[in-house]
Scaffold this active site. Structure first.
Site, PDB file in Angstrom:
ATOM      1  N   VAL A 283     -13.244  19.327  -9.702  1.00  0.00           N
ATOM      2  CA  VAL A 283     -12.501  18.303 -10.440  1.00  0.00           C
ATOM      3  C   VAL A 283     -11.105  18.809 -10.798  1.00  0.00           C
ATOM      4  CG1 VAL A 283     -12.422  16.958 -12.572  1.00  0.00           C
ATOM      5  CG2 VAL A 283     -14.564  17.178 -11.318  1.00  0.00           C
ATOM      6  N   GLU A 288      -4.519  14.941 -10.482  1.00  0.00           N
ATOM      7  CA  GLU A 288      -4.654  13.589 -11.000  1.00  0.00           C
ATOM      8  C   GLU A 288      -3.334  12.828 -11.039  1.00  0.00           C
ATOM      9  OE1 GLU A 288      -5.880  16.300 -12.394  1.00  0.00           O
ATOM     10  OE2 GLU A 288      -7.839  15.986 -13.324  1.00  0.00           O
ATOM     11  N   ASP A 330      19.029  -8.490  15.272  1.00  0.00           N
ATOM     12  CA  ASP A 330      19.543  -9.762  15.746  1.00  0.00           C
ATOM     13  C   ASP A 330      21.066  -9.657  15.818  1.00  0.00           C
ATOM     14  OD1 ASP A 330      19.456 -12.507  16.436  1.00  0.00           O
ATOM     15  OD2 ASP A 330      20.031 -13.015  14.389  1.00  0.00           O
ATOM     16  N   ASP A 603      18.084 -12.797  10.413  1.00  0.00           N
ATOM     17  CA  ASP A 603      18.360 -13.765   9.356  1.00  0.00           C
ATOM     18  C   ASP A 603      17.828 -15.154   9.662  1.00  0.00           C
ATOM     19  OD1 ASP A 603      20.068 -14.373  11.412  1.00  0.00           O
ATOM     20  OD2 ASP A 603      21.841 -14.671  10.166  1.00  0.00           O
ATOM     21  N   ASP A 607      13.584 -15.104  13.734  1.00  0.00           N
ATOM     22  CA  ASP A 607      13.365 -13.675  13.515  1.00  0.00           C
ATOM     23  C   ASP A 607      12.098 -13.387  12.712  1.00  0.00           C
ATOM     24  OD1 ASP A 607      15.802 -12.989  14.765  1.00  0.00           O
ATOM     25  OD2 ASP A 607      16.891 -13.424  12.926  1.00  0.00           O
ATOM     26  N   ASN A 698      -2.581  19.999 -15.630  1.00  0.00           N
ATOM     27  CA  ASN A 698      -2.663  18.962 -14.600  1.00  0.00           C
ATOM     28  C   ASN A 698      -1.923  17.688 -14.976  1.00  0.00           C
ATOM     29  OD1 ASN A 698      -4.104  20.490 -12.840  1.00  0.00           O
ATOM     30  ND2 ASN A 698      -6.026  19.374 -13.022  1.00  0.00           N
TER      31      ASN A 698
END
Length: 884
Positions: A283, A288, A330, A603, A607, A698
Site C-alpha cells: 500500500v 496516491e 484544411d 473549420d 472537417d 506520500n
C-alpha cells in the site's frame, strides 16, 4: 443513395412523384413525413451521469488506488481510515474535473441540428406556403433566393444567376455557380454538382426553384452527422501511458508482497504478521498523489494554453499534441484567410488604373464596413465583389463617394451564360457610363482592342491562372444617351478594356513561419481541402507544405485507390484536393495506420468527422462552424494556424513535465520501499519509519514538488526534436534505470541515517527514537532536494537556474517549513513520533540529504560528456533542415 445529379430535372420530378406546378398535396406530404421522418438530424442519446462516473472509475490507475484503499482498511481493521479516505477524495476530485471537461460528440450533433434552416418556402397544392424546415419531405418544391440557407438537399429545376457558398461543406472558398442544366456523371464529386444545392449551404446570389431530394440523416450534412455518431472516442497516448504505469505498479505491489512474505517465512516469522507487513508495504508503494498530480498538471496546461489562444475541451488532449507527428490541415480558413483578395492587377496602358478601380468599386453589390479594432475596412457581400471593393478602398477609392458622383441607373446581373455583370451609371456632366466585369476570354471579345493588346491580355491571364489566381477582366463604355432597351447587345459591346484583376484566398501571413517550425520539429504538415488541385498546390508551395518530390492527389484518384494502397503510399502526398468528408477520414486513418499521431485542423462542416477521428482535432474559433467546434478536442480562438504549433510545444512540455512528476514520485516511493523492505529483511529492532510518517511523505511532502515540476518551463530546443513515438513505453530502459538507482540511493541514505542514529551518534537511552527521527528527516529532505535534480535529465541545475521555476522554490520552502514544524513543534512531535536532534545528528542529516543532489549532478555531467548534449539539443543537424 440515389445520384440525383445524374438525373435530368424531368426524371427527378417523375421519380419523386412531384408536380412541377402544384408541388405535393398536403396529404402526400404528411404521408412522406411519416415515412421519412422530420428533416432533422438524429440525436445521440446522452450518457447519464452515473455511467459517466463509472467510466472515470474504469481508469487503471484509479482501480489500483481503490484497491490500495481497500487493503489499507482491511489490514487496519478499519482503524486506519485516513489513508483510505484521502485516496477516495482524490478519486472523486479527478472524476469531477474530467467530467466537467468532456462533452465531445453530443455538442457536435447539437451544432449540426442548429445549422438547419428554421423556415422554408415551399409549393403545396399549387400554393406558396411558409413552413418549418423540419416538415420538408423528399419531393417538395422549394424556392430559394439571395441570403437563404438551403433547408435540404435539392435538384435545381430552374434558376437565375444562382450562386451558393459551399465552403463549409466542400472547402471551396469561392461561391459556386449553379444551373438547372442536364444530368451529370454519377461519379461527379460533391463540389462539382452544379445542378444540386446542399442543405445548410448559403445562397449568395440569384434565385431558384428546386425539388427536395434528401432530408434529415439522408442529406449530405446528415451523412456527416452519421459519421460523428459512429466514430467513437479513441484512447489518448497519455491514457495508454497511465495504464502502463498502473500495470507496472500493480506488478510491483505483487512482487513486494510475495518477496516480503517469502523472506518472513524463511526467517521463521509468524505468517499472519508477515502477511500484514507485506500488504502494508505494498500500500505504501502506491503513489496516491499521482492521479491528482497528473490531472492538476493537465489542468494547469489547459490554463496556459488558453492564454495562448487555444481552448482545450478534454484534459488528456493537452498531452496528445506533444507527440503529434502529422498535422492534416484544411486550406480554406485555416492556412488561408477564407477571404478572396486581389493580389495582382494588370492594365494595358498608363492611365487605365483609376478607371479600373472605379469599375472594381461600383460594378457589384458588396459594401464596405469598418474593420475590427480600427483596422482597414472590409467588404460584405459576394466574395469576388468584396475583393474588388477592398482593392479600390486600399488605393483610396471610396465606393460611397463614387456612388454619389456616379449614381446607378440600371444593371444586368451576372449570368453564367454571359459570364459577366454590367452596371449603368449617370455621369455628372451628362451621359452615362457602363461598367462591366467578367471572364477575360468573354469580355475581350466585347472590347474594341488591338490584336497585340489582346494577345498580351490573354498571355497575362494565362500566367495568372497558372498561379492559381481567379482572374476577372474589367471594361467600360461611355454613352451620350440611354438606350431604349437595356440588354447585353446595347450595353456590352464596343467596350474599352481596362485590365485584369487576379485574386485568390491568400495564405495567412503567419502560416509559413508555423510550417517552418513544423518541419524543424519533425512534424509533417499536410493539406487536405475540397478546393481545386491547382489552387491547393499553389498555396501549399507558397507555404512550403508541398516540397520538391511531394505529390498531390484528388478525391477522384482516392476513389480508385484501395485503402491498403493509400496506407502504403500516404507519406508521398502533401496535398489532397477535391476531397469529401469520407476521403478526409480515410487519409487520417491511413496516417494513423502508419503509427503516426495525427492532429487535424479545420473549420467547416466537412472537417467534423476527420476532426473527431484524429488523435486531436483543432477547430477554428472565429471562422469555424459550430459543428467543427463541437467535434474538435481543441479550439483555436484566433483562427491562427501558428497557434497549433505553439500548442504542440506546450503539449511536449506538458508531457515532459508529467514524466518528471512520475519520475519524482516513483523514485521517492522506491526509496520508501527500499527503506522498509531492507529493514524487515535485515530484522531491524524497529521499523525506520512508522505508518503516519509514510502517510505524511506520500500525501503532503511528495505532492508539492511534483506539482511544481508540472509547471516547469519548456526546455530549450524542445521544438528542434523529432516527435516522440506514441507507442514507445514510458518506462524505457534508461528512464527505468535512473528511476531505480535514484530511489535505491535515497533508501540507502535513509537507512544510513537510521543506523548512524541507532549505533553511532545518539544517546543509547533514546537511540531508537532519535534514529527514527533522523531517518524520517533524511528521507523527507532527500526528496525535497531530489526534486531539483528531476527538473532536467541532462541539464545542470546551475545552467537551469534555481529560480527559473519559482513554483519549485515555493514548494521546497513550503515542504521545508512543514517538515520543520513536524520536527520542532511539540504537539506535532507527538503525532509523528519525532524527538529533538543534536547538532551532530543534524549535520549527518543535512550531509546525507544533499548527497542525491551532488550524485545526480555528477551523473548528468557524465551523460553530457558521453553524448547527452546531443540528446539535449534534439535531432541531428541534418533533420533540422526538414524533410526534403
Amino acid at each position: 443513395m440515389t445520384a440525383w445529379h445524374s438525373r435530368s430535372a424531368v426524371e427527378a420530378l417523375e421519380e419523386l412523384g412531384c408536380d412541377r406546378k402544384r408541388g405535393l398535396s398536403g396529404e402526400e406530404a404528411e404521408r412522406r413525413l411519416r415515412e421519412h421522418g422530420p428533416n432533422a438530424l438524429r440525436q445521440k442519446k446522452p450518457r447519464g451521469m452515473v455511467l459517466r462516473v463509472l467510466d472515470q472509475l474504469r481508469d487503471p490507475m484509479v482501480l489500483v488506488l481503490l484497491g490500495a484503499a481497500g487493503l489499507s482498511l482491511a489490514v487496519s481493521g478499519g482503524e486506519d481510515w485516513l489513508d483510505a479516505a484521502i485516496i477516495l477524495l482524490i478519486v472523486v476530485v479527478n472524476a469531477c474535473i474530467s467530467i466537467s471537461q468532456e462533452d465531445g460528440a453530443q455538442r457536435a450533433l447539437e451544432a449540426l441540428r442548429g445549422m438547419s434552416a428554421p423556415m422554408a418556402r415551399a409549393v403545396r397544392d399549387g400554393e406558396r406556403v411558409r413552413l418549418p424546415a423540419a416538415e420538408l419531405v423528399p419531393g417538395d418544391l422549394i424556392e430559394l433566393e439571395t441570403g437563404d440557407q438551403v433547408p435540404a438537399d435539392a435538384r435545381i429545376l430552374e434558376c437565375a444567376a444562382l450562386r451558393c457558398d459551399e465552403s463549409a461543406l466542400t472547402g471551396e472558398s469561392a461561391p459556386v455557380e449553379k444551373r438547372a442544366g442536364g444530368s451529370l456523371p454519377p461519379e461527379t464529386p460533391l463540389a462539382d454538382r452544379s445542378n444540386m444545392v446542399a442543405g445548410s449551404t448559403l445562397v449568395t446570389g440569384g434565385r431558384a426553384l428546386c425539388v427536395v431530394t434528401a432530408t434529415g440523416m439522408d442529406s449530405e450534412v446528415g451523412r456527416i452527422a452519421g459519421m460523428l455518431l459512429g466514430d467513437g472516442d479513441s484512447e489518448t497516448p497519455l491514457q495508454k501511458k497511465m495504464g502502463e504505469v498502473s500495470r507496472t505498479l500493480s506488478f510491483l505491489c505483487v512482487c513486494v508482497c510475495a518477496v516480503m512474505f517469502g523472506a518472513g517465512l524463511l526467517a521463521h516469522r509468524p505468517m499472519l504478521e508477515m502477511f500484514l507487513t507485506a500488504v502494508s508495504l505494498a500500500v505504501a508503494a502506491i503513489p496516491e498523489g499521482l492521479p491528482a498530480v497528473v490531472t492538476i498538471v493537465l489542468a494547469l496546461g489547459v490554463s496556459r494554453m488558453a492564454g495562448r489562444n487555444a481552448i482545450v475541451k478534454k484534459l488528456p488532449a493537452v498531452e496528445t499534441l506533444g507527440c503529434a507527428a502529422v498535422i492534416c490541415s484544411d486550406k480554406t480558413g485555416t492556412l488561408t484567410q477564407n477571404r478572396m483578395t486581389v493580389t495582382e492587377v494588370w492594365t494595358p496602358r498608363d492611365g487605365a488604373r483609376p478607371l479600373l478601380l472605379q469599375a472594381a468599386a461600383l460594378c457589384g453589390d458588396a459594401r464596405l464596413r469598418p474593420g475590427r479594432a480600427g483596422g482597414r475596412p472590409v467588404a460584405d457581400g459576394d466574395p469576388t465583389e468584396a475583393a474588388l471593393v477592398e482593392l479600390a478602398a486600399r488605393e483610396g477609392v471610396d465606393r460611397t463617394e463614387l456612388e454619389a458622383e456616379l449614381p446607378r441607373r440600371g444593371e444586368l446581373p451576372f449570368d453564367p451564360e454571359r459570364k459577366c455583370m454590367t452596371t449603368l451609371h449617370a455621369r455628372p456632366g451628362g451621359g452615362f457610363r457602363v461598367l462591366v466585369k467578367g471572364a477575360p476570354d468573354v469580355l475581350l471579345r466585347r472590347c474594341a482592342i488591338g490584336e497585340e493588346e489582346r494577345k498580351s491580355a490573354l498571355s497575362i491571364n494565362a500566367g495568372m491562372a497558372d498561379r492559381a489566381l481567379r482572374v476577372l477582366a474589367l471594361a467600360y463604355r461611355d454613352l451620350e444617351f440611354l438606350p431604349r432597351r437595356l440588354d447585353s447587345a446595347s450595353l456590352e459591346q464596343g467596350l474599352t478594356f481596362l485590365g485584369l484583376a487576379g485574386m485568390m484566398d491568400p495564405p495567412r501571413p503567419e502560416a509559413r513561419t508555423a510550417v517552418e517550425r513544423c518541419h524543424r520539429a519533425g512534424i509533417r504538415p499536410v493539406m487536405i481541402t475540397g478546393d481545386h488541385k491547382r489552387t491547393a498546390v499553389a498555396v501549399a508551395r507558397a507555404l512550403d507544405i508541398c516540397r520538391e518530390g511531394d505529390l498531390a492527389v484528388t478525391g477522384e484518384d482516392l476513389d480508385l485507390m484501395p485503402q491498403s494502397l493509400l496506407e502504403e503510399d500516404v507519406e508521398q502526398f502533401s496535398v489532397f484536393a477535391r476531397v469529401t468528408p469520407e476521403h478526409k477520414l480515410r487519409i487520417v486513418r491511413a496516417w494513423q495506420k502508419r503509427g503516426k499521431v495525427v492532429a487535424m485542423t479545420g473549420d467547416g462542416v466537412n472537417d467534423a468527422p476527420a476532426l473527431k477521428a484524429a488523435d486531436i482535432g483543432c477547430a477554428m474559433g472565429i471562422g469555424g462552424t459550430d459543428v467543427a467546434k463541437g467535434a474538435a478536442d481543441m479550439i483555436l480562438t484566433d483562427d491562427d494556424f501558428s497557434t497549433i504549433v505553439a500548442a504542440v510545444e506546450e503539449g511536449r512540455g506538458i508531457y515532459a513535465n508529467i514524466r518528471k512528476a512520475i519520475h519524482y514520485l516513483l523514485s521517492c516511493n522506491i526509496g520508501e520501499i527500499v527503506t522498509v523492505f531492507l529493514a524487515t529483511l535485515l530484522q531491524f529492532r524497529q521499523m525506520p519509519l512508522v505508518p503516519v510518517q509514510l502517510l505524511w511523505l506520500n500525501l503532503v511532502t511528495d505532492a508539492l514538488p511534483a506539482l511544481a515540476l508540472g509547471v516547469e518551463p519548456v526546455e530549450e530546443g524542445l521544438m528542434d526534436r523529432k516527435p516522440r513515438d506514441a507507442h514507445a513505453p514510458l518506462f524505457d530502459r534508461a528512464f527505468t534505470f535512473r528511476l531505480v538507482w535514484q530511489g535505491v540511493m535515497v533508501g540507502l541514505l535513509t537507512l544510513a541515517a537510521y543506523l548512524l542514529g541507532e549505533y553511532v551518534l545518539s544517546d543509547p537511552r533514546s537511540a531508537s527514537a532519535a534514529a527514527n527521527t533522523m531517518a524520517f528527516a533524511t528521507l523527507t529532505f532527500c526528496q525535497l532536494f531530489h526534486a531539483f535534480d528531476v527538473r532536467s535529465e541532462t541539464e545542470s541545475l546551475l545552467r537551469l537556474g534555481i529560480g527559473s521555476n519559482p513554483a519549485m522554490v515555493r514548494a521546497f520552502l513550503a515542504g521545508m517549513a512543514m517538515q520543520m514544524a513536524v520536527l520542532f513543534l511539540p504537539p506535532l512531535r507527538r503525532v509523528f513520533r519525532t524527538v529533538p536532534l543534536s547538532g551532530a545528528e543534524w549535520a549527518a542529516v543535512l550531509i546525507l540529504s544533499l548527497t542525491p543532489l551532488a550524485v545526480c549532478e555528477c551523473a548528468k555531467a557524465v551523460r553530457r560528456a558521453a553524448g547527452g548534449e546531443k540528446e539535449r539539443t534534439g535531432r541531428p543537424r541534418e533533420m533540422a533542415a526538414g524533410r526534403r
